[in-house]
Design a protein around this motif. Structure first.
Motif, short mmCIF file in Angstrom:
data_model
loop_
_atom_site.label_atom_id
_atom_site.label_comp_id
_atom_site.label_asym_id
_atom_site.label_seq_id
_atom_site.Cartn_x
_atom_site.Cartn_y
_atom_site.Cartn_z
N ALA A 125 2.49 -3.47 -1.27
CA ALA A 125 1.17 -3.92 -1.68
C ALA A 125 1.27 -4.64 -3.01
N ARG A 126 0.16 -5.21 -3.44
CA ARG A 126 0.12 -5.91 -4.72
C ARG A 126 -0.37 -4.95 -5.80
N PHE A 127 0.46 -4.72 -6.81
CA PHE A 127 0.14 -3.79 -7.88
C PHE A 127 -0.09 -4.54 -9.19
N GLY A 128 -1.14 -4.13 -9.88
CA GLY A 128 -1.42 -4.65 -11.21
C GLY A 128 -1.57 -3.51 -12.19
N PRO A 139 -0.66 -9.00 -11.34
CA PRO A 139 -0.26 -8.21 -10.18
C PRO A 139 0.91 -8.87 -9.45
N ARG A 140 1.78 -8.05 -8.88
CA ARG A 140 2.85 -8.57 -8.04
C ARG A 140 3.12 -7.59 -6.92
N VAL A 141 3.69 -8.11 -5.85
CA VAL A 141 3.95 -7.30 -4.65
C VAL A 141 5.16 -6.41 -4.90
N ARG A 142 5.03 -5.13 -4.54
CA ARG A 142 6.11 -4.17 -4.69
C ARG A 142 6.23 -3.31 -3.43
N TRP A 143 7.46 -2.88 -3.14
CA TRP A 143 7.71 -1.80 -2.20
C TRP A 143 7.78 -0.52 -3.01
N ILE A 144 7.05 0.51 -2.60
CA ILE A 144 7.06 1.79 -3.32
C ILE A 144 7.15 2.93 -2.31
N THR A 145 8.03 3.89 -2.61
CA THR A 145 8.11 5.15 -1.88
C THR A 145 7.97 6.28 -2.89
N GLN A 146 7.05 7.20 -2.65
CA GLN A 146 6.78 8.26 -3.61
C GLN A 146 6.27 9.50 -2.90
N ASP A 147 6.79 10.67 -3.28
CA ASP A 147 6.23 11.94 -2.81
C ASP A 147 4.97 12.24 -3.60
N LEU A 148 3.92 12.65 -2.90
CA LEU A 148 2.65 12.98 -3.54
C LEU A 148 2.24 14.40 -3.14
N PRO A 149 1.54 15.11 -4.01
CA PRO A 149 1.24 16.52 -3.75
C PRO A 149 0.11 16.73 -2.75
N GLY A 150 -0.01 17.99 -2.33
CA GLY A 150 -1.03 18.34 -1.34
C GLY A 150 -2.44 18.04 -1.80
N GLU A 151 -2.71 18.12 -3.09
CA GLU A 151 -4.07 17.85 -3.57
C GLU A 151 -4.49 16.41 -3.27
N VAL A 152 -3.53 15.49 -3.25
CA VAL A 152 -3.85 14.09 -2.91
C VAL A 152 -4.18 13.99 -1.43
N ALA A 153 -3.42 14.70 -0.59
CA ALA A 153 -3.72 14.72 0.84
C ALA A 153 -5.11 15.29 1.08
N ARG A 154 -5.44 16.38 0.39
CA ARG A 154 -6.77 16.98 0.57
C ARG A 154 -7.87 16.01 0.16
#
Length: 207
Positions: A125-128, A139-154
């Motif tokens: 996506a494009r991140f600024g 803003p520029r386009v980036r590939w990002i992979t990140q673990d996120l916690p359960g509170e974000v899923a909720r």
């Protein structure tokens, strides 16, 4: 964090089930993560699934789809010249009925796991960026992979249950990525705010 730009014009408040073509990349990614088997892709296969779900009862399938039993029978008949394919509105109703009934227990288990243990988020996506002092980066386009916690899923699932669309889901993920990825869990870049838009791809991994 400032208001994020929308991925596309016309993104409204939506809920599930809807046609996959009607929802954004984030919503589609969430749905893929909740399934262990792909949804049937053809209308004929979807009708067979609905018939199996209702033990072959064309009457019950007709009631679910809001058509006559005879209409369903004409869709499914093998008699030459007697078959009548469903129209566009009926194809959509069939798709929505299947999505609403596809792997409900699996989806519930995977959602509960994501909310308890977190998930992996993968996106292009494009991140600024904007710093507290008012400076900003283009803003520029980036590939990002990140673990996120359960509170974000909720928070994501709660927003979706309330009818939030792609814009609000993007706000939630931008806030989470800003903390976990760009500010390294609060260890650096204090005051840096993240916005992302133009989501080309969004995928979630659970477990």
């Amino acid at each position: 964090m400032g208001e994020l730009t929308r991925r596309t014009a016309g993104v409204g408040l939506v809920g599930w089930p809807l046609r996959e073509a009607d929802v954004g990349q984030i919503e589609q990614g969430l749905e893929r993560a909740l399934r262990t088997r792909p949804v049937p892709s053809s209308t004929e296969a979807r009708l067979r699934f609905l018939l199996a779900a209702y033990r072959g009862s064309t009457r019950q399938v007709a009631a679910v789809l809001g058509v006559s039993q005879r209409t369903v029978q004409r869709w499914m008949t093998k008699k030459p010249g007697a078959r009548r394919p469903p129209g566009p509105a009926q194809v959509r109703a069939i798709e929505e009925a299947v999505l609403a009934r596809w792997q409900p227990r699996v989806r519930a288990r995977r959602r509960a796991r994501a909310e308890a243990e977190g998930f992996g988020f993968h996106t292009r996506a494009r991140f600024g960026f904007a710093a507290a002092a008012g400076s900003s980066d283009d803003p520029r386009v980036r590939w990002i992979t990140q673990d996120l916690p359960g509170e974000v899923a909720r928070e994501l699932f709660a927003a979706r249950d309330a009818g939030a669309g792609e814009q609000q889901q993007t706000v939630i993920l931008a806030r989470a990525l800003g903390h976990a990825y760009f500010r390294d869990g609060g260890r650096r870049a204090h005051g840096l705010h993240i916005a992302f838009s133009d989501v080309e791809f969004a995928d979630f991994s659970i477990g």
